[in-house]
Motif scaffolding. Structure first.
Motif, PDB file in Angstrom:
ATOM      1  N   CYS A 175       0.842  -1.202   0.000  1.00 48.34           N
ATOM      2  CA  CYS A 175       0.000   0.000   0.000  1.00 48.34           C
ATOM      3  C   CYS A 175       0.872   1.245   0.000  1.00 48.34           C
ATOM      4  CB  CYS A 175      -0.913  -0.014   1.229  1.00 48.34           C
ATOM      5  SG  CYS A 175      -2.020   1.408   1.359  1.00 48.34           S
ATOM      6  N   VAL A 176       0.501   2.220  -0.826  1.00 50.42           N
ATOM      7  CA  VAL A 176       1.205   3.500  -0.851  1.00 50.42           C
ATOM      8  C   VAL A 176       0.183   4.630  -0.881  1.00 50.42           C
ATOM      9  CG1 VAL A 176       3.231   2.565  -2.042  1.00 50.42           C
ATOM     10  CG2 VAL A 176       1.375   3.605  -3.375  1.00 50.42           C
ATOM     11  N   ILE A 177       0.625   5.796  -0.465  1.00 50.49           N
ATOM     12  CA  ILE A 177      -0.172   7.012  -0.559  1.00 50.49           C
ATOM     13  C   ILE A 177       0.528   7.960  -1.533  1.00 50.49           C
ATOM     14  CG2 ILE A 177      -1.006   9.055   0.665  1.00 50.49           C
ATOM     15  CD1 ILE A 177      -1.214   7.310   3.179  1.00 50.49           C
ATOM     16  N   VAL A 178      -0.198   8.383  -2.564  1.00 52.85           N
ATOM     17  CA  VAL A 178       0.365   9.317  -3.535  1.00 52.85           C
ATOM     18  C   VAL A 178      -0.252  10.692  -3.316  1.00 52.85           C
ATOM     19  CG1 VAL A 178       0.760   9.836  -5.964  1.00 52.85           C
ATOM     20  CG2 VAL A 178       0.628   7.447  -5.216  1.00 52.85           C
ATOM     21  N   GLU A 179       0.586  11.633  -2.926  1.00 51.84           N
ATOM     22  CA  GLU A 179       0.174  13.034  -2.796  1.00 51.84           C
ATOM     23  C   GLU A 179       0.469  13.692  -4.143  1.00 51.84           C
ATOM     24  OE1 GLU A 179      -1.238  14.346  -0.185  1.00 51.84           O
ATOM     25  OE2 GLU A 179      -0.708  13.096   1.544  1.00 51.84           O
ATOM     26  N   THR A 180      -0.580  14.041  -4.885  1.00 52.42           N
ATOM     27  CA  THR A 180      -0.404  14.442  -6.281  1.00 52.42           C
ATOM     28  C   THR A 180       0.055  15.880  -6.470  1.00 52.42           C
ATOM     29  OG1 THR A 180      -2.771  14.986  -6.430  1.00 52.42           O
ATOM     30  CG2 THR A 180      -2.100  12.749  -7.055  1.00 52.42           C
ATOM     31  N   GLY A 181       0.105  16.652  -5.413  1.00 55.93           N
ATOM     32  CA  GLY A 181       0.556  18.035  -5.500  1.00 55.93           C
ATOM     33  C   GLY A 181       0.154  18.791  -4.250  1.00 55.93           C
ATOM     34  N   PHE A 182       0.469  20.068  -4.197  1.00 55.63           N
ATOM     35  CA  PHE A 182       0.206  20.894  -3.013  1.00 55.63           C
ATOM     36  C   PHE A 182      -0.925  21.871  -3.310  1.00 55.63           C
ATOM     37  CE2 PHE A 182       4.302  19.133  -2.217  1.00 55.63           C
ATOM     38  CZ  PHE A 182       4.395  19.025  -0.837  1.00 55.63           C
ATOM     39  N   ILE A 183      -2.044  21.671  -2.626  1.00 58.49           N
ATOM     40  CA  ILE A 183      -3.227  22.484  -2.887  1.00 58.49           C
ATOM     41  C   ILE A 183      -3.072  23.915  -2.371  1.00 58.49           C
ATOM     42  CG2 ILE A 183      -4.458  21.942  -0.745  1.00 58.49           C
ATOM     43  CD1 ILE A 183      -7.005  21.608  -2.468  1.00 58.49           C
ATOM     44  N   ASN A 184      -2.144  24.143  -1.425  1.00 57.23           N
ATOM     45  CA  ASN A 184      -1.923  25.498  -0.917  1.00 57.23           C
ATOM     46  C   ASN A 184      -0.989  26.310  -1.814  1.00 57.23           C
ATOM     47  OD1 ASN A 184       0.113  23.600   0.198  1.00 57.23           O
ATOM     48  ND2 ASN A 184       1.011  25.482   1.025  1.00 57.23           N
ATOM     49  N   ASN A 185      -0.391  25.661  -2.810  1.00 50.20           N
ATOM     50  CA  ASN A 185       0.433  26.351  -3.794  1.00 50.20           C
ATOM     51  C   ASN A 185      -0.483  26.821  -4.930  1.00 50.20           C
ATOM     52  OD1 ASN A 185       2.005  26.889  -6.141  1.00 50.20           O
ATOM     53  ND2 ASN A 185       3.676  25.642  -5.356  1.00 50.20           N
ATOM     54  N   PRO A 186      -0.695  28.134  -5.093  1.00 48.08           N
ATOM     55  CA  PRO A 186      -1.659  28.633  -6.079  1.00 48.08           C
ATOM     56  C   PRO A 186      -1.410  28.116  -7.498  1.00 48.08           C
ATOM     57  CG  PRO A 186      -0.941  30.413  -4.648  1.00 48.08           C
ATOM     58  CD  PRO A 186      -0.055  29.236  -4.341  1.00 48.08           C
ATOM     59  N   GLU A 187      -0.133  28.071  -7.914  1.00 44.25           N
ATOM     60  CA  GLU A 187       0.169  27.610  -9.262  1.00 44.25           C
ATOM     61  C   GLU A 187      -0.156  26.123  -9.421  1.00 44.25           C
ATOM     62  OE1 GLU A 187       2.334  29.315  -7.395  1.00 44.25           O
ATOM     63  OE2 GLU A 187       2.384  31.255  -8.442  1.00 44.25           O
ATOM     64  N   GLU A 188       0.217  25.336  -8.436  1.00 46.40           N
ATOM     65  CA  GLU A 188      -0.037  23.896  -8.531  1.00 46.40           C
ATOM     66  C   GLU A 188      -1.527  23.595  -8.382  1.00 46.40           C
ATOM     67  OE1 GLU A 188       2.913  20.661  -8.072  1.00 46.40           O
ATOM     68  OE2 GLU A 188       2.217  20.831  -6.000  1.00 46.40           O
ATOM     69  N   ARG A 189      -2.215  24.365  -7.553  1.00 42.05           N
ATOM     70  CA  ARG A 189      -3.658  24.184  -7.404  1.00 42.05           C
ATOM     71  C   ARG A 189      -4.359  24.401  -8.751  1.00 42.05           C
ATOM     72  NH1 ARG A 189      -4.382  27.420  -3.499  1.00 42.05           N
ATOM     73  NH2 ARG A 189      -5.056  29.266  -4.646  1.00 42.05           N
ATOM     74  N   GLN A 190      -3.950  25.425  -9.471  1.00 42.62           N
ATOM     75  CA  GLN A 190      -4.547  25.694 -10.775  1.00 42.62           C
ATOM     76  C   GLN A 190      -4.243  24.570 -11.766  1.00 42.62           C
ATOM     77  OE1 GLN A 190      -6.756  28.092 -11.655  1.00 42.62           O
ATOM     78  NE2 GLN A 190      -6.739  28.462  -9.438  1.00 42.62           N
ATOM     79  N   LYS A 191      -3.041  23.995 -11.671  1.00 38.18           N
ATOM     80  CA  LYS A 191      -2.705  22.884 -12.558  1.00 38.18           C
ATOM     81  C   LYS A 191      -3.572  21.669 -12.254  1.00 38.18           C
ATOM     82  CE  LYS A 191       1.825  22.556 -12.075  1.00 38.18           C
ATOM     83  NZ  LYS A 191       3.202  22.089 -12.362  1.00 38.18           N
ATOM     84  N   LEU A 192      -3.782  21.392 -10.976  1.00 41.37           N
ATOM     85  CA  LEU A 192      -4.586  20.241 -10.578  1.00 41.37           C
ATOM     86  C   LEU A 192      -6.055  20.390 -10.964  1.00 41.37           C
ATOM     87  CD1 LEU A 192      -3.009  19.555  -7.071  1.00 41.37           C
ATOM     88  CD2 LEU A 192      -2.961  17.997  -9.025  1.00 41.37           C
ATOM     89  N   LEU A 193      -6.482  21.616 -11.208  1.00 42.79           N
ATOM     90  CA  LEU A 193      -7.848  21.851 -11.655  1.00 42.79           C
ATOM     91  C   LEU A 193      -8.017  21.629 -13.157  1.00 42.79           C
ATOM     92  CD1 LEU A 193      -8.796  25.038  -9.587  1.00 42.79           C
ATOM     93  CD2 LEU A 193      -9.759  22.736  -9.331  1.00 42.79           C
ATOM     94  N   LYS A 194      -6.902  21.501 -13.870  1.00 41.89           N
ATOM     95  CA  LYS A 194      -6.959  21.318 -15.318  1.00 41.89           C
ATOM     96  C   LYS A 194      -6.984  19.830 -15.674  1.00 41.89           C
ATOM     97  CE  LYS A 194      -4.503  25.627 -16.330  1.00 41.89           C
ATOM     98  NZ  LYS A 194      -3.283  26.233 -16.930  1.00 41.89           N
TER      99      LYS A 194
END
Length: 227
Positions: free
Chosen positions: A172-191
């Protein structure tokens, strides 16, 4: 003796030969949080929604590769029953997800999350239980493929003692796909296009893991037959 060695070398050199079974493997994808538990929230963006979108896409990709897949949730809900609250509800939810993986007879469980940090961090990272060498292999395969995404911050795998990792008997692993508190990365994760890249990388890592696992099983069976 020589023909035995040559036969084993042949299978090592031909990793896709020899397991054209109905299913290439069995994988549980766990979209973290859900329902009343949104996970991390920043600027109206909830972690639970990103987790589910990525998990659904991973399942789609894996099933096209003949991997049997199960999502621990298909929509915006969790498995806690009415009347439970706080840590008790969270523990109950975790236990149901773990039971689902066990009942599915999965080769591995991958839990999808989105990260938060005090500083402005970026990039996905994968966690595994310390001293769990098989889960470490899975984490390495996934992280290696995530590093192939152009322009991504290449973070390393990490160990953790999260409930899901310590209580799940299968790899079992946990994948953290990015940082939601980082505005640039948050916008990328929304795409959708970026989530697709993340999903494809995680799926490739899972397939690499299954290929290694199947090759090892095949060789063990082969050695038994030729011994």
């Amino acid at each position: 003796m020589l023909w035995r060695i040559l036969l084993i070398v042949f299978f090592l050199a031909s990793p896709k030969f020899g397991w054209a079974a109905e299913s290439f493997g069995r994988i549980v994808i766990d979209p973290g949080h859900g329902g009343y538990d949104p996970g991390a929230i920043r600027k109206g963006v909830a972690e639970k929604d990103i987790n589910l979108e990525i998990a659904k896409e991973i399942k789609k990709i894996l099933m096209e590769k003949k991997v049997a897949c199960l999502l621990t949730r298909e929509g915006d809900y969790n498995h806690a029953v009415v009347g439970l609250h706080g840590k008790e509800a969270k523990r109950y939810d975790f236990e149901r997800r773990i039971e689902m993986a066990k009942g599915f007879n999965a080769d591995a469980m991958i839990s999808i999350h989105v990260n938060v940090s005090r500083r402005k961090s970026s990039g996905p990272e994968t966690f595994y239980l310390p001293k769990d060498t098989i889960s470490k292999l899975l984490a390495e395969n996934i992280q290696k493929e995530l590093h192939e995404i152009p322009g991504i911050n290449q973070r390393q795998i990490k160990t953790g003692r999260y409930y899901l990792l310590t209580h799940t008997e299968i790899p079992c692993v946990i994948v953290e796909t990015g940082f939601i508190n980082n505005p640039e990365e948050r916008q990328k994760l929304l795409k959708p296009q970026y989530r697709q890249k993340i999903s494809e990388a995680i799926a490739r890592g899972i397939l690499d893991y299954l290929q290694d696992k199947n090759r090892e099983t095949l060789l063990k069976n082969l050695q038994k037959k030729v011994s």
